[in-house]
Design a protein around this motif. Structure first.
Motif, short mmCIF file in Angstrom:
data_model
loop_
_atom_site.label_atom_id
_atom_site.label_comp_id
_atom_site.label_asym_id
_atom_site.label_seq_id
_atom_site.Cartn_x
_atom_site.Cartn_y
_atom_site.Cartn_z
N UNK A 130 1.19 -1.65 -0.31
CA UNK A 130 0.15 -0.30 0.44
C UNK A 130 1.16 1.57 0.34
N UNK A 131 2.11 1.21 0.01
CA UNK A 131 2.75 2.43 -0.09
C UNK A 131 2.59 2.77 -1.56
N UNK A 132 3.04 4.29 -1.70
CA UNK A 132 3.23 5.04 -3.10
C UNK A 132 3.50 4.34 -3.62
N UNK A 140 -0.70 0.87 -4.12
CA UNK A 140 -0.45 2.01 -3.70
C UNK A 140 -1.88 3.74 -3.76
N UNK A 141 -2.63 2.88 -4.49
CA UNK A 141 -3.61 3.73 -5.51
C UNK A 141 -4.98 3.49 -4.32
N UNK A 142 -4.69 2.17 -4.22
CA UNK A 142 -6.58 1.97 -3.41
C UNK A 142 -5.54 2.41 -1.56
N UNK A 143 -4.84 3.25 -1.32
CA UNK A 143 -4.70 3.40 0.29
C UNK A 143 -5.65 4.97 0.21
N UNK A 144 -6.28 4.69 1.27
CA UNK A 144 -7.02 6.09 1.72
C UNK A 144 -7.02 6.23 2.93
#
Length: 225
Positions: free
Chosen positions: A159-161, A166-170
């Protein structure tokens, strides 16, 4: 003397290093706070467990009260904002905010979102003036030297950029955005992954996150001296 605001928001009530199926974020926040106090025993610690005692959600009455000037508020408005005032006062007092925010379905827990909705307050943590030149909104806590540490956890990994999810981490993005809006922009992060795998990868991720926490404590202590 530093004032540290320690926030936990996990629905799990114990730490993963103390009980089976305990919270990883509680584990990380506890580690951070204990190490900080060991180095700065004079620190004033404020504790808020929104995971076990969630703030009331924002309602139409809350909004009505919040946008009514304080000097003309009725008694019911003050009561409607009572918990919000307590939470805002804690944020204003804090020099360092350590927030445990696990990922639930790609974002922060509902309990933490309710917390954010209570502390992002017109006239208390952000200003608003329709007649103001340029941007009508501005942060009221900017320049106060506040620092925020976000300690998270997720069941999956990457989930890191720039990573696979990464695009699923809010989580961090949402928390950073809300706190920047009120003027807290010095932000640091650590996270545990692989919780749902429950194997050596989880153990390694825990070890890595704890090492990041240790480094953050050392770095922030040095910056505060």
């Amino acid at each position: 003397m530093t004032t540290l605001l320690h926030i936990d928001s996990s629905a799990r009530y114990g730490s993963s290093d103390e009980i089976p199926h305990g919270s990883h974020t509680r584990r990380l926040t506890s580690r951070f706070v204990q190490q900080w106090i060991a180095l700065h025993p004079e620190t004033k610690v404020l504790y808020r467990d929104v995971g076990q005692e969630a703030p009331p959600p924002v309602t139409g009455k809350w909004i009505h009260a919040a946008f009514t000037p304080e000097h003309v508020r009725e008694d019911w408005m003050r009561e409607e904002l009572r918990m919000s005032d307590i939470l805002v006062d804690e944020v204003i007092r804090a020099d360092l905010i350590v927030a445990g925010v696990p990922m639930y379905n790609f974002g922060p827990p509902a309990q933490f979102k309710a917390y954010v909705d209570n502390i992002v307050r017109v006239g208390r943590t952000f200003g608003f003036d329709r007649s103001r030149n340029g941007e009508p909104y501005w942060p009221l806590l900017a320049g106060a030297g506040k620092r925020l540490v976000i300690l998270s956890s997720r069941g999956d990994y990457g989930y890191q950029p720039g990573s696979r999810l990464g695009n699923h981490n809010y989580v961090e993005r949402a928390v950073r955005t809300a706190f920047a809006y009120i003027g807290v922009t010095d932000v640091h992060e650590a996270a545990i992954e692989y919780d749902e795998f429950a194997d050596h990868r989880l153990a390694h991720s825990i070890k890595q996150a704890e090492a990041v926490v240790d480094d953050l404590v050392s770095m922030l202590v040095n910056r505060s001296t």
